[in-house]
Scaffold this active site. Sequence first.
Site, PDB file in Angstrom:
ATOM      1  N   CYS A  64       1.022  -1.311  -0.019  1.00 55.07           N
ATOM      2  CA  CYS A  64      -0.008  -0.143  -0.185  1.00 55.07           C
ATOM      3  C   CYS A  64       0.772   1.252  -0.183  1.00 55.07           C
ATOM      4  O   CYS A  64       1.791   1.382   0.806  1.00 55.07           O
ATOM      5  CB  CYS A  64      -1.015  -0.053   1.158  1.00 55.07           C
ATOM      6  SG  CYS A  64      -1.916   1.640   1.259  1.00 55.07           S
TER       7      CYS A  64
ATOM      8  N   CYS B 141       0.448   3.075   3.680  1.00 58.63           N
ATOM      9  CA  CYS B 141       0.989   2.678   4.858  1.00 58.63           C
ATOM     10  C   CYS B 141       1.940   1.499   4.744  1.00 58.63           C
ATOM     11  O   CYS B 141       2.450   1.237   5.883  1.00 58.63           O
ATOM     12  CB  CYS B 141      -0.176   2.074   5.624  1.00 58.63           C
ATOM     13  SG  CYS B 141      -0.989   0.619   4.894  1.00 58.63           S
TER      14      CYS B 141
ATOM     15  N   CYS C  39      -7.250  -1.359   1.365  1.00 53.44           N
ATOM     16  CA  CYS C  39      -6.393  -1.625   2.261  1.00 53.44           C
ATOM     17  C   CYS C  39      -6.902  -1.642   3.769  1.00 53.44           C
ATOM     18  O   CYS C  39      -7.780  -0.914   4.249  1.00 53.44           O
ATOM     19  CB  CYS C  39      -4.825  -0.729   2.440  1.00 53.44           C
ATOM     20  SG  CYS C  39      -4.117  -1.113   3.630  1.00 53.44           S
TER      21      CYS C  39
ATOM     22  N   CYS D 181      -5.209   0.759   6.498  1.00 50.99           N
ATOM     23  CA  CYS D 181      -5.589   2.419   6.440  1.00 50.99           C
ATOM     24  C   CYS D 181      -6.579   2.964   5.394  1.00 50.99           C
ATOM     25  O   CYS D 181      -6.857   4.038   5.283  1.00 50.99           O
ATOM     26  CB  CYS D 181      -4.186   3.011   5.908  1.00 50.99           C
ATOM     27  SG  CYS D 181      -3.863   2.677   4.114  1.00 50.99           S
TER      28      CYS D 181
ATOM     29  N   CYS E  74      -8.142  -5.757  -9.696  1.00 50.23           N
ATOM     30  CA  CYS E  74      -7.910  -4.576 -10.755  1.00 50.23           C
ATOM     31  C   CYS E  74      -7.378  -3.538 -10.014  1.00 50.23           C
ATOM     32  O   CYS E  74      -8.346  -2.941  -9.115  1.00 50.23           O
ATOM     33  CB  CYS E  74      -8.902  -4.413 -11.748  1.00 50.23           C
ATOM     34  SG  CYS E  74      -8.595  -3.331 -13.029  1.00 50.23           S
TER      35      CYS E  74
END
Length: 131
Positions: free
Chosen positions: A47, A50, A96, A99, A119
Amino acid sequence: MPTIKKTDAEWRKQLSPNEFEVTRRAATEPPFTGENLDVHDKGVFRCVCCGAELFSSDTKFDSGTGWPSFYAPINEENVIEETDISHGMARTEVKCAQCDAHLGHVFPDGPKPTGLRYCTNSVALRFDEKP
């Protein structure tokens, strides 16, 4: 996984304008424009907000859609799936879990073994090459 909460001002300081719009406002980058689209090295896609481990290069495939696509997350607990009814259709949004960053969407048209296509927006991911 502990949850990370920040204000928009804090996220804006950390992220580029495009990363902020995609991850914090659920925008979509134009297809075939992201730097992670053509990454095929061994490693982990994290991510951008984070650093959570999201996808392995082992599950990445060329979907022809213009966005990085994976058939499975590294760990299902690292992503959240929510119904997205924007743009006059029902889709499954992927975020995510650490976060709440918007990553993209998951569709049931991927390859085996899962049949899924995660995707993702390239700007929502940071690639870490494994040694």
